[in-house]
Design an enzyme around this catalytic site. Structure first.
Site, short mmCIF file in Angstrom:
data_model
loop_
_atom_site.label_atom_id
_atom_site.label_comp_id
_atom_site.label_asym_id
_atom_site.label_seq_id
_atom_site.Cartn_x
_atom_site.Cartn_y
_atom_site.Cartn_z
N CYS A 2 0.84 -1.19 0.00
CA CYS A 2 0.00 0.00 0.00
C CYS A 2 0.88 1.25 0.00
CB CYS A 2 -0.90 0.00 1.23
SG CYS A 2 -1.83 -1.54 1.44
N ARG A 57 -4.89 1.60 -0.19
CA ARG A 57 -4.75 0.16 0.05
C ARG A 57 -4.79 -0.66 -1.23
NH1 ARG A 57 -8.92 -4.13 2.91
NH2 ARG A 57 -7.40 -5.80 3.23
N SER A 59 -5.42 -4.44 -1.69
CA SER A 59 -5.92 -5.52 -0.83
C SER A 59 -5.32 -6.86 -1.25
CB SER A 59 -7.44 -5.59 -0.90
OG SER A 59 -8.01 -4.34 -0.62
N ILE A 60 -4.62 -7.51 -0.31
CA ILE A 60 -3.96 -8.78 -0.60
C ILE A 60 -4.40 -9.87 0.38
CG2 ILE A 60 -1.73 -9.97 -0.80
CD1 ILE A 60 -2.12 -7.86 -2.95
N ILE A 61 -4.43 -9.55 1.67
CA ILE A 61 -4.79 -10.50 2.72
C ILE A 61 -5.99 -9.96 3.49
CG2 ILE A 61 -4.02 -11.55 4.90
CD1 ILE A 61 -1.22 -11.70 3.73
N ASN A 86 2.56 -0.51 5.29
CA ASN A 86 2.84 -0.86 3.90
C ASN A 86 3.72 -2.10 3.91
OD1 ASN A 86 3.47 -0.97 1.15
ND2 ASN A 86 5.10 0.53 1.35
N ASP A 118 -2.67 -9.42 8.67
CA ASP A 118 -1.34 -9.32 9.30
C ASP A 118 -1.15 -7.99 10.02
OD1 ASP A 118 -1.41 -8.00 6.87
OD2 ASP A 118 0.60 -8.58 6.26
N SER A 384 10.01 -12.57 -6.92
CA SER A 384 11.18 -12.24 -7.73
C SER A 384 12.45 -12.64 -6.97
CB SER A 384 11.19 -10.74 -8.07
OG SER A 384 12.14 -10.45 -9.06
N GLY A 385 13.59 -12.61 -7.67
CA GLY A 385 14.83 -13.16 -7.11
C GLY A 385 15.80 -12.15 -6.54
#
Length: 655
Positions: A2, A57, A59-61, A86, A118, A384-385
């Protein structure tokens, strides 16, 4: 993932100019608009008589409930804390269980959490553990917690600096934000100026990025990676470093190194598993190298329908599309490729620089921007790495101590003599560079993974050049944090964690993905992964034949054979060719001519450098790019001459 913004007023009284908390709250809400790309799903504000929070925001979780700004508190004062956050905390389920046990021991069966997200785990951890909570969070974060009982603000940033946090403190109070551009409009309310910092400009010109804690604006700084800060109304932030990466080498008995490789593989597998936690679809960036391949190969174990993404250029030698496609087929992922033309590349630069906030002269920003744009059509989160090279010894420059080892046996006087001799050898003569580097200490020769200009070149292009402003302003404090027993490669890795990684790699990763409202997660930059990486001895990182030796051994059964020992190109850019030809030469010349930076830069010298690059054998592309990106940045944020067309973010829902 966010965008946060906050303003702590120095006083609750109305100022002589009539400014109040309420009017500043309106300014905060307005300033949120320019970082709407970081969180297009919701926008919210909250304030009391001193503290103002604003939030965008993504929104992921716990999409339906974990709204921000978030309120939480113990049963006797359930609204005690307000927080904006964030990032993502990957061990939030484990933290919630641990905190719930402590809560039940004190309050019985009274409810502790109102959401499944979280964010509440962070606030509750802060309530029970104070500042030590930052060390217990496994993830990427920048957050602010306002304690309404004690009238104190707590700010913290993750150990490696994955998520940004800008700060400005003046007579009017303290403001903080995920994006610097949101603070620019609040500087008058803080009674601060928007003057540029000439020392930061010199550092940028040398390093190709602005090093923390600096920014190009003198009155705006950054909270450094691995730090937290306490702020009280009317006082400057009190900053404490809670994380300084150590390199505690653990030797294994001869013949038992296989146990080390198992530990590395297990740590990575656990990290990727936790990084896959989301209530939306998670994909992965995929180049032709081992780092992104390992991440994707582990991720597909948790999502058999994994989507992978790469970008490429049509010019031969500047594309890993074929290797990435072969890798995707080998692991069973559905793969997407975004080809980028020179015309698209040039046209996107102003918009990209606007998203950056601070200039970063890394040409790979542009293909990263386009692959993020493609990925966002299909997913909301990608892995990503980033970080593998710094943790496991992946840069070829880390071999330098091996080549310079004979110089360590020479007396200091002889080494100095070798340096003086190198000064007399003509440029281009074989052995000149070796003699010069061998005459220097590690602290003198290693700046981190970037250098654009030497002192003579700086004098020619900067109007204000001060020889006392050197790279050692940046590197000396970092070298001072290191252990005396560390080997040279560990010292170089440690320096890169504080310079190149957080100044270039993580800035471009955050800014280019968030420009497209895409969350990027980096499983290599995990506390548990670092615990195994820091124990690796130098001969398990760098050999005469390869880099990241221990990591490659650990990934033997995870990464396809065609990638395992292949050097990574990442997202390579044919910049030196384009600046010599019709693709970018005329564009670059126009940028220099039109720029209003005559008081800062010697534009005639820069035009001469462009001509030299076009007609001669010397490659000036990275130096030219460093200056061009600054000129465009100046045209946007200082001159207001360049006005990028920033589109309102609109994306598919329910990805």
């Amino acid at each position: 993932m966010c965008g946060l913004l906050g303003f702590l007023t120095a006083t609750t009284a109305t100022t002589p100019d009539g400014r109040t908390v309420e009017t500043t709250a309106a300014q905060v809400y307005e300033a949120l608009h320019c970082q709407r790309h970081r969180g297009p799903d919701e926008r919210g504000t909250w304030n009391d008589e001193r503290m103002i929070f604003g939030f965008n925001r993504l929104s992921i979780i716990d999409i339906e409930h974990s709204h921000q700004p978030l309120r939480w508190g113990p049963p006797e004062n359930p609204e005690r804390y307000a927080m904006t956050f964030n990032g993502e905390i990957y061990n939030y389920l484990e933290l919630r269980a641990e905190l719930k046990a402590a809560h039940e021991a004190e309050f019985g069966d009274q409810p502790m959490f109102r959401t499944e997200g979280d964010g509440e785990a962070i606030v509750a951890a802060f309530h029970y553990w104070g500042a030590k909570a930052a060390s217990k969070l496994r993830g990427m974060f920048a957050f602010a917690i306002w304690d309404t009982e004690r009238n104190t603000l707590f700010l913290a940033r993750d150990p490696f600096g994955i998520k940004p946090l800008f700060l400005a403190t003046g007579a009017g109070g303290t403001a903080f934000s995920s994006e610097k551009k949101s603070l620019l409009g609040l500087l008058p309310a803080l009674e601060l100026s928007d003057a540029l910092d000439p020392r930061a400009l010199e550092h940028y010109t040398v390093l190709q990025y602005v090093p923390e804690a600096e920014t190009l604006h003198k009155d705006i700084r950054r909270l450094e990676s691995g730090c937290y800060a306490w702020v009280e109304p009317g006082a400057a932030p009190r900053v404490t470093r809670y994380f300084n990466p150590q390199f505690r080498v653990r030797k294994f008995a001869a013949g038992s190194e296989a146990q080390r490789y198992k530990e590395i593989a297990a740590a990575l597998e656990d990290s990727v598993a936790k990084h896959m936690r989301a209530d939306v679809t998670v994909g992965a960036f995929l180049s032709g190298g081992i780092d992104s391949t390992a991440t994707a190969a582990l991720a597909i174990r948790h999502n058999p329908n994994l989507l992978t993404f790469t970008s490429a250029f049509e010019r031969q030698g500047y594309s890993e599309a074929d290797v990435a496609a072969e890798t995707a087929a080998a692991i069973g992922a559905k793969h997407y490729v975004r080809m980028v033309s020179p015309e698209e590349y040039a046209a996107a630069i102003p918009e990209i620089v606007w998203y950056l906030d601070e200039p970063v002269a890394d040409p790979a920003l542009v293909p990263l921007y386009f692959v993020a744009k493609e990925a966002r059509k299909h997913v909301k989160v990608v892995l990503s790495g980033e970080g593998a090279d710094e943790l496991f010894g992946g840069y070829t420059i880390y071999r330098e101590p091996l080549s310079l080892k004979p110089f360590e046996y020479l007396p200091k006087g002889v080494r100095k003599l070798a340096g003086k001799l190198s000064d007399r050898i003509p440029e281009g003569t074989r052995g000149k560079s070796l003699l010069h580097r061998g005459s220097l200490t590690l602290e003198e020769r290693y700046y981190g993974n970037a250098r654009s200009f030497n002192d003579a070149q700086l004098r020619s292009v900067l109007r204000e050049f001060r020889p006392e402003w050197t790279h050692q302003d940046v590197t000396a404090p970092i070298y001072a944090m290191q252990g005396n027993h560390w080997d040279p490669v560990a010292r170089m890795q440690h320096l890169d964690l504080f310079t190149w990684l957080r100044g270039d790699i993580l800035v471009k990763a955050d800014k280019m993905t968030m420009a497209n409202s895409l969350e990027l997660r980096v499983p290599f930059l995990d506390a548990e992964v670092f615990k195994v990486a820091e124990q690796i001895p130098v001969d398990q990182k760098i050999t005469k034949e390869t880099t990241k030796y221990a990591l490659r051994q650990a990934l033997t059964d995870i990464v396809p054979p065609h990638v395992l020992n292949r050097a990574k190109l990442g997202f390579p850019v044919p910049l030196r060719h384009w600046l010599r030809g019709p693709e970018l030469y005329d564009w670059a010349r126009a940028q220099i001519t039109d720029s209003g930076t005559d008081h800062l830069l010697n534009k005639q010298a820069i035009l001469a450098m462009l001509e030299s690059h076009r007609t001669g054998p010397v490659d000036h592309s990275r130096r030219l790019w460093t200056l061009l990106i600054f000129m465009i940045w100046h045209g946007i944020f200082v001159e207001n001459r360049i006005k990028p067309e920033i589109q309102e973010p609109t994306y598919p829902v329910n990805l």
